[in-house]
Design a protein around this motif. Structure first.
Motif, mmCIF file in Angstrom:
data_model
loop_
_atom_site.group_PDB
_atom_site.id
_atom_site.type_symbol
_atom_site.label_atom_id
_atom_site.label_comp_id
_atom_site.label_asym_id
_atom_site.label_seq_id
_atom_site.Cartn_x
_atom_site.Cartn_y
_atom_site.Cartn_z
ATOM 1 N N ALA A 47 -2.032 -4.816 3.869
ATOM 2 C CA ALA A 47 -3.228 -5.221 4.343
ATOM 3 C C ALA A 47 -3.403 -6.545 3.929
ATOM 4 C CB ALA A 47 -4.203 -4.089 3.657
ATOM 5 N N LEU A 80 0.954 -1.276 -0.046
ATOM 6 C CA LEU A 80 0.050 0.056 0.078
ATOM 7 C C LEU A 80 0.781 1.180 -0.085
ATOM 8 C CD1 LEU A 80 -2.796 -0.954 2.448
ATOM 9 C CD2 LEU A 80 -2.929 -0.597 0.292
ATOM 10 N N GLN A 81 2.026 1.338 0.726
ATOM 11 C CA GLN A 81 2.786 2.380 0.801
ATOM 12 C C GLN A 81 4.305 1.820 1.329
ATOM 13 O OE1 GLN A 81 1.227 5.899 2.511
ATOM 14 N NE2 GLN A 81 2.946 7.000 2.065
ATOM 15 N N SER A 95 -8.891 -1.205 8.906
ATOM 16 C CA SER A 95 -7.612 -0.161 8.747
ATOM 17 C C SER A 95 -7.443 0.289 7.522
ATOM 18 C CB SER A 95 -6.388 -1.442 9.146
ATOM 19 O OG SER A 95 -6.552 -1.929 10.276
ATOM 20 N N ILE A 96 -7.828 -0.245 6.441
ATOM 21 C CA ILE A 96 -7.718 0.180 4.976
ATOM 22 C C ILE A 96 -8.633 1.435 4.918
ATOM 23 C CG2 ILE A 96 -8.402 -0.114 2.677
ATOM 24 C CD1 ILE A 96 -7.581 -2.925 2.876
ATOM 25 N N PHE A 154 -7.077 3.997 6.681
ATOM 26 C CA PHE A 154 -5.697 4.618 6.107
ATOM 27 C C PHE A 154 -6.109 5.609 4.967
ATOM 28 C CE2 PHE A 154 -3.165 3.689 2.293
ATOM 29 C CZ PHE A 154 -2.079 4.642 2.708
ATOM 30 N N PRO A 205 -2.408 -2.033 7.900
ATOM 31 C CA PRO A 205 -1.861 -0.545 8.078
ATOM 32 C C PRO A 205 -1.866 -0.156 9.432
ATOM 33 C CG PRO A 205 -3.409 -0.705 6.247
ATOM 34 C CD PRO A 205 -3.444 -2.246 6.961
ATOM 35 N N MET A 260 4.006 -1.019 3.734
ATOM 36 C CA MET A 260 2.635 -1.429 4.750
ATOM 37 C C MET A 260 1.756 -2.216 3.659
ATOM 38 S SD MET A 260 -0.096 1.815 5.041
ATOM 39 C CE MET A 260 1.025 2.947 5.786
#
Length: 1472
Positions: free
Chosen positions: A1113, A1018-1019, A1189-1190, A1193, A1137, A1111
């Protein structure tokens, strides 16, 4: 392959009819893989895994080739309307290539592996997209189709306009291109008819109708050649010649390398050789045909390669061959020459240049034939040749051959139905049988046109007239009709073939064909139960023992059919009742290799059932037969025999003793060294069983004087009978083998009593003589063998240790918070455990820092841990806010306070959330482990530990789990590596359960090959841990907070204030590799970034640590494996995340859920199935928290998006540089481009733009304000999810009044917790006063009533007579099921002082109870326990040891309470 050839392929790929960009990218990768393929074939090992890896790559390449050919040969119109399906095929081809290349990378040298990794990296960054103009064309044609297909010639202006635009955009503008399009559509129609795809046929027919209807739109041939003013094509297609070139290039680099021919037929098409003239492996005309033992003919080079790779079966029939000799087939060679001469084809003068994909499919099927139920090899179809345009005729002139064929078939059917002369019908049937023998298409067409029923009618007549010849003809015609065609098999079953076969097989003259057809049908899963319940089974068994009375082929067919039937477990009782065990035993004892392997294969299937296993053990002579096969059998037979013995010995000590008395150890040791890979594994496993049996005998009390039957110890040279072995090398080799049989017992003679030379009682003289005989025989055949390792590792490896650790109940891999919490909980519950961690010391990087309500509740039970955290954490006012600003000393964009007054009033929980760094939490957990008797050695101390020292109650740092062996159903062996004296050592730790709590990069998850599912990457970020008291003091005075989101033109980052008072911080910075590397973030550079984000330099800034992280998920596809003996917990099972702090908290709750279940299993109160409920309960929670969490985020990303910094844009720019033209630029230039693009984005954060006076800046600030005020930014607390999560299934007993279905979809916003007493929910919190003589004023939470010192359930009732009766039944059932239970009687707040005496009298003689009284008022409001639970006071609640409700009765139990509670406990403890 040279560079020019690769460039030629890339250019050809660009000329695909449609989807040119996708074809170009895939073709480039395709060519790169082909360029290294010769190296891959040379490097492949001669093993099943190597064959499988290369086979998977061949299949992946074939998929890629097929989709590229599809785009070059298919109709443009059809490609346009199926764009989404084509895109999906490209994605599947990409995934298949990535997966197969990764598998191949593991089996090749590193030099080739690096090339493979580069190709994989290129594939992973490749993104396939449909061309927008092509997609638009497809959508318009689909809309036209949806309006209704009208096959008429009436002009329709709308239809004409749509079709004309589509044809123009697809460059179907000339008569030549129109002709090619019609031909492509005609081919599609023909294929759809064969596949019986009516929908596809209808769609393509309509497209062809449109092409013919508007044929006048297309220009003539002359205009095509001379019209230079015509508009250029706007689609990715060029002229047809280029398309044909593309097809030729694909054929050139295909996995099937056909040699070019010099001439063609007048029609332009390459003639197809008859199947009997082509090698079944290479599919090419044979140059040097040879016959093998099965009677099949192959190209000499191909079959020699097959045999050279270790196969001893026929590739086509899978028949095991008695010998591997080759006989030249001059007849076929002459036929090849004659056929080539007639068709103008050059006679092949040499063998094929390469083997095709079919070879690998055959090799894989052969290597797996022992495990497969039925393997049928169907040769690949040849690639259709591409015909030049000038030689082709208009497709409308071609005859409709399908119609002619069907007409001929109808004539045959008419004869079979109307002809009364059985002899004439028999002649027709014989011709049809021969036709069906090799014609796959005929099988399909006849099966679909009533031939199955006609054949069965003919067979019925033949049976009725007792005509043996007609029966054989009919049965074999049906046999051929069923070959590789399950649909025809199903038709035969439904049409009543089994009753006819039962009549046939009952007569000796027709048993052969009947058995053959039975064999064919038994390959179908649906047929197995039907045949298994028929009268054929006992006849099959009898056929096996009829000797020369029955043909060998008939017996083989019967044996193969029995094998297929034995793969269906419900058939096993019927097979056993037919005395099959004895028959198979006789066949396996013949010494004839034709029968041994096949008999053992059936025995293996039977042994997997409990009944079969028991009958085999009790069958006289069976163990002796298997032991004999270990001695005299070939490699495959030995593998099957030892596999059978492993199954029989598992869980049966008596069988182990029987096997040992046969003296099999030398043979097993030999197989463990020289056998097949599977044979080696199985023999080592069986030897381990013998060793464990010996250990159990040694450890058993009152067994010291009992005779030992173990034969795994060395024999002394003075043993009587040893003289029977001749002196010389045989004798010395024999003695060495005996001594090597058990390396753990080299120093003792366990066959002899002390000071006695005779044989020890319990080891018979016959067994000893058998042992000597087997060792002597072994020594004759294996002169080169010198050592026999008892375990998997080499004994000569000095850095390995084979110590015999006592079995540890639980080994925890990973000394993070999850692993340490689990070790504390298990130790408090009385379960021994140990922890290993690959790190040499505990990390000081702060990492996680937010502890939610539920985790703090768990910590309350860990010897005051929650209270110590509350005392040690920073004051609440220093971390309750998130602050958004341009710099820490600049202007504030917004502030969000995440705390509400009720959060600290302890209304719904006795604990509050906390802000406490992970490394500090680890220190407190270690302190509690030491108090519980754990030894936490420093890395230096663990280096000095003795190798054979016990590991229970130790934390071993610097010990990495490098291997897991779970072959033993009773335990798991973990191999850990560590340094000792500067040298890498290994030791095995045997445990009952292994828990992988070793973080996001879990080695346990990797070793057990458990995949993660979800969103990756994700990052990417850089985490900078630094100290500055100056900054901490400044923020305490000016703007205290937990998180600081900083946006300015010089940089962007998120600062986590772990402790403002101590000045401890972590800065998170976006990270974009490979343009950026870790070296770009030196301590000096990080100090500059920090100063920029702070707004000024800090005098005491100290950078402690810098590390990158990614990061994700993701959630593991499963939390358990190896029969539930290897379990994942924490980040090893799920990676979130950090938004919301769910990672560590979810892991701690995993440990809390798991601990009591492991303890219940170890202590005997629960069955092993209770561990299944861990995954059943926790994985849905992990999936829910992943989604939450997503969402959180993405809410965090809404703030930079509002400021004009959409993170998706930066990620897209990064991908563009990595995946497109930017990737060919120098790295420095790539980095400069990336930096400049990001600098342009950050320019939007300048003060001149981001202020109220600037219209754009004012609009963005207003949008930002709405986000903060609407609660749409990053959230910290989720009370409903922290405390209100509920297990919907698992170790619970749901009631009819519970809310069904999945939990509420996460909203990403804060929702309040609502107490619930539904099964699976956490027990609601309420303060109550404990009533006893000594502690009348003790006030506790209802959660505190659940014991943490033992696995104990809590039954909560009211002081009513029926509730007391239920409590009696609960006590009784708990005692019966070996469970602990405590009863809690909840009294109203108005009760008098005599309540204890009433409970004591009502519950006698049981005394494990507690009386509690509701606290009259809590926070100024009256509270009733049963109102909070939304239940009647006649109700009751059973609470599990993890404080979750296992069962409730809202209004009491109306049925027999004893039976009811037995059922409740049985379900929860897995005993039902």
């Amino acid at each position: 392959m040279d560079l020019s050839e690769l460039e030629e392929n890339l250019f050809a790929a660009s000329d695909a009819k449609l989807h040119r960009d996708m074809c170009k990218e895939l073709s480039a990768v395709y060519c790169k893989v082909l360029s290294i393929f010769p190296s891959l074939e040379e490097a492949r090992p001669r093993s099943k895994s190597g064959i499988q890896a290369l086979c998977s790559l061949h299949i992946a390449l074939e998929k890629a080739k097929n989709i590229l050919q599809h785009c070059s040969e298919c109709s443009k119109l059809y490609l346009a309307i199926t764009g989404d399906a084509v895109l999906l095929k490209f994605e599947k081809a990409k995934s298949a290539l990535i997966d197969s290349l990764k598998r191949v990378e593991d089996i090749v040298p590193s030099s080739i592996g690096s090339q493979i990794l580069d190709i994989v990296g290129e594939l992973e960054h490749t993104k396939f997209l449909l061309d927008p103009s092509e997609k638009e064309v497809g959508d318009r044609i689909i809309a036209l189709l949806q309006q209704g297909k009208k096959f008429d010639n009436c002009s329709d202006n709308a239809e004409l306009e749509i079709f004309h635009q589509a044809a123009t955009r697809l460059s179907i503008t000339s008569s030549r291109s129109a002709l090619a399009e019609r031909r492509a559509l005609k081919k599609l129609i023909d294929r759809a008819r064969v596949e019986e795809d009516k929908r596809k046929e209808s769609i393509v027919a309509y497209l062809l109708h449109l092409m013919r209807k508007y044929s006048k739109l297309f220009r003539s041939e002359i205009m095509d050649e001379n019209d230079s003013q015509g508009s250029p094509p706007c689609s990715p297609t060029g002229n047809e010649d280029r398309t044909q070139a593309f097809g030729r290039q694909l054929s050139k680099f295909g996995s099937i390398n056909f040699k070019p021919v010099n001439s063609r037929r007048s029609g332009g098409q390459t003639p197809t050789p008859p199947e009997e003239l082509r090698c079944p492996i290479s599919l090419q005309l044979m140059c040097d045909p040879v016959i093998i033992a099965s009677g099949q003919t192959y190209e000499r080079v191909c079959i020699e390669k097959w045999f050279g790779d270790g196969h001893n079966s026929c590739p086509k029939t899978q028949q095991q061959l008695p010998h591997l000799s080759l006989t030249p087939n001059y007849c076929v060679k002459g036929l090849v020459a004659s056929w080539c001469e007639q068709n103008g084809i050059t006679v092949p003068t040499g063998p094929p240049e390469s083997l095709d994909l079919n070879y690998w499919r055959l090799a894989l099927s052969d290597s797996e034939s022992n495990n497969s139920k039925s393997v049928k090899i169907v040769p690949l179809e040849e690639s259709s040749s591409i015909v030049s345009e000038g030689q082709d005729k208009e497709e409308n002139n071609a005859p409709d051959s399908d119609i002619n064929v069907l007409e001929r078939y109808q004539d045959i059917l008419a004869i079979l139905d109307k002809e009364e002369d059985l002899a004439k019908k028999c002649k027709v049937m014989e011709n049809v049988r021969l036709l069906l023998k090799d014609d796959e298409e005929a099988r399909i067409l006849m099966g679909a046109n009533g031939f199955v029923e006609a054949f069965l009618r003919f067979l019925e007549s033949a049976v009725h007239q007792n005509n043996a010849a007609a029966q054989e003809t009919a049965a074999m015609a049906l046999f051929n009709l069923a070959v590789n065609n399950n649909r025809n098999k199903e038709l035969m079953l439904t049409s009543g073939v089994i009753p006819l076969l039962e009549k046939m097989i009952s007569c000796s003259h027709s048993q052969g064909p009947a058995t053959a057809l039975y064999l064919n049908l038994s390959c179908l899963e649906k047929a197995k139960p039907v045949i298994g319940s028929s009268q054929a089974v006992p006849i099959f068994v009898n056929l096996l023992l009829q000797g020369e009375k029955t043909e060998t082929q008939c017996k083989l067919d019967a044996l193969h059919a029995l094998y297929n039937l034995s793969t269906h477990s419900p058939n096993v009782p019927t097979l056993l009742s037919s005395n099959i065990i004895k028959s198979l035993q006789v066949l396996a004892s013949t010494g004839d290799h034709l029968w041994i392997e096949k008999s053992l294969a059936v025995l293996l299937n039977l042994a997997t059932s409990k009944e079969g296993k028991e009958e085999m053990i009790s069958s006289q002579g069976m163990i002796t037969t298997l032991a004999t096969v270990l001695d005299i059998g070939d490699t495959v037979e030995q593998e099957q025999a030892v596999s059978c013995l492993v199954i029989l010995c598992s869980g049966s000590e008596s069988c182990i003793q029987m096997v040992l008395q046969e003296g099999v150890i030398p043979s097993l040791v030999s197989i463990s060294v020289n056998g097949s890979p599977r044979g080696r594994d199985k023999s080592q496993k069986l030897l381990m069983m013998f060793r464990e049996q010996r250990q159990r005998e040694q450890a058993s009390p009152n067994r010291d004087d009992a005779p030992r039957k173990s034969v795994s110890a060395p024999l002394p040279m003075s043993v009587p009978g040893a003289a029977s072995v001749k002196s010389g090398p045989h004798q010395h080799l024999c003695h060495r083998r005996l001594c090597a049989a058990s390396p753990s017992s080299l120093s003792s003679n366990r066959f002899l009593k002390p000071n006695q030379k005779g044989l020890k009682p319990g080891f018979s003289a016959m067994a000893f003589l058998g042992l000597i005989k087997r060792v002597t025989r072994t020594s004759r055949h294996n002169w080169r063998v010198r050592e026999y390792p008892f375990q998997r590792r080499e004994l000569s490896n000095a850095s390995s240790f084979h110590g015999e650790d006592a079995k540890l109940p639980v080994l925890i891999v990973g000394a993070g918070p999850v692993g340490l919490v689990l070790s504390i909980l298990l130790t408090k519950l009385g379960v021994k455990c140990a922890v290993v961690d690959k790190s040499t010391s505990f990390s000081k990087h702060p990492q996680a820092h937010f502890i939610n309500n539920r985790s703090m509740e768990i910590f309350r039970n860990l010897n005051g841990l929650a209270e110590e955290i509350e005392r040690s954490q920073p004051p609440l006012d220093l971390w309750r806010k998130f602050i958004y600003c341009t710099s820490l000393s600049g202007s504030t964009l917004g502030t969000v306070d995440h705390m509400q007054p009720q959060d600290f009033e302890k209304l719904v929980s006795p604990a509050s959330v906390a802000h406490f760094s992970q490394y500090k939490l680890t220190s407190l957990l270690l302190k509690r482990l030491i108090d519980l008797g754990f030894h936490v050695p420093s890395y230096k101390e663990s280096d000095g530990l003795e190798l054979d020292s016990a590991v229970a109650r130790q934390i071993l740092m610097g010990h990495e789990c490098v291997a897991i062996n779970a072959n033993n159903k009773e335990s798991v062996t973990a191999t850990v590596s560590f340094l000792k004296g500067g040298k890498c050592m290994k030791r095995d730790i045997q445990c009952g359960i292994l828990v992988g709590a070793d973080g996001a990069g879990s080695s346990v998850r990797r070793l057990t090959e458990i995949e993660m599912r979800g969103e990756r990457d994700l990052q990417k970020l850089i985490s900078v841990h630094f100290m500055s008291r100056e900054l901490g003091e400044y923020l305490i005075k000016s703007r205290p907070g937990m998180l600081f989101f900083i946006f300015n033109t010089g940089g962007i980052g998120v600062l986590v204030a772990h402790d403002l008072q101590q000045g401890e911080f972590v800065l998170q910075i976006p990270y974009y590799p490979p343009q950026q590397s870790l070296s770009d973030f030196s301590p000096e550079m990080c100090k500059m970034l920090i100063s920029n984000l702070v707004g000024h330099e800090l005098s005491d800034l100290d950078v402690a640590d810098i590390k990158p992280w990614i990061m994700h998920a993701e959630v593991a596809e499963k939390f358990m494996c190896c029969e539930n003996r290897v379990i994942l917990a924490g980040d090893a099972a799920h990676r979130f995340p950090p938004a919301g702090g769910f990672g560590m908290n979810t892991g701690i709750q995993d440990a809390h859920n798991l601990a009591w279940k492991i303890a219940a299993l170890v202590q005997g109160s629960a069955k092993s199935s209770i561990l299944n409920t861990y995954e059943t309960e926790r994985r849905p929670i992990a999936l829910f928290n992943t989604s939450l969490s997503i969402q959180n985020f993405r809410a965090a990303m809404s703030v930079p998006s509002a400021l004009g910094l959409d993170p998706t844009v930066s990620n897209s720019v990064h991908r563009f540089i990595n995946n497109t033209v930017g990737s060919i630029l120098p790295t420095g230039l790539q980095k400069a481009i990336l930096d400049n693009v990001f600098a342009l984005g950050r320019a939007q954060l300048s003060e001149s733009l981001l202020n109220e006076n600037n219209p754009l800046g004012s609009q963005r600030l207003s949008r930002l304000k709405n986000i903060f005020e609407g609660g749409k930014s990053l959230q910290l607390q989720f009370p409903a999810e922290d405390l209100g999560f509920r297990y919907l299934e698992g170790a619970i007993v749901p009631d009819n009044e519970s809310e069904a279905g999945d939990p509420k979809v996460p909203s990403g916003r804060r929702r309040d917790y609502v107490p619930s007493s539904e099964p699976g929910s956490r027990l609601p919190h309420m303060y109550v006063r404990i009533l006893s003589d000594s502690t009348r004023e003790a006030v506790v939470s209802t959660l505190d009533l659940v014991s943490t010192e033992k696995v104990e359930f809590l039954l909560i009732i009211s002081p009513l007579q029926e509730s007391y009766e239920l409590a009696h039944a609960t006590f009784k059932m708990a005692k019966e099921l070996m469970a602990n239970v405590k009863v809690c009687v909840v009294w109203p707040s108005s009760s008098d002082d005599a309540v204890e005496r009433e409970s004591k009298s009502a519950l006698a003689p049981w005394d494990n109870y507690v009386d509690v009284m509701e606290v009259g008022k809590q926070n100024g409001e009256d509270a009733s326990w049963w109102n909070i639970c939304k239940m009647s006071e006649r109700g009751c609640i059973l609470v599990r040891p993890d404080q979750h409700i296992g069962w409730r009765a809202k209004s009491g139990v109306t049925s027999d309470p004893t039976l009811h509670m037995r059922n409740v406990f049985s379900i929860i403890l897995g005993k039902q």
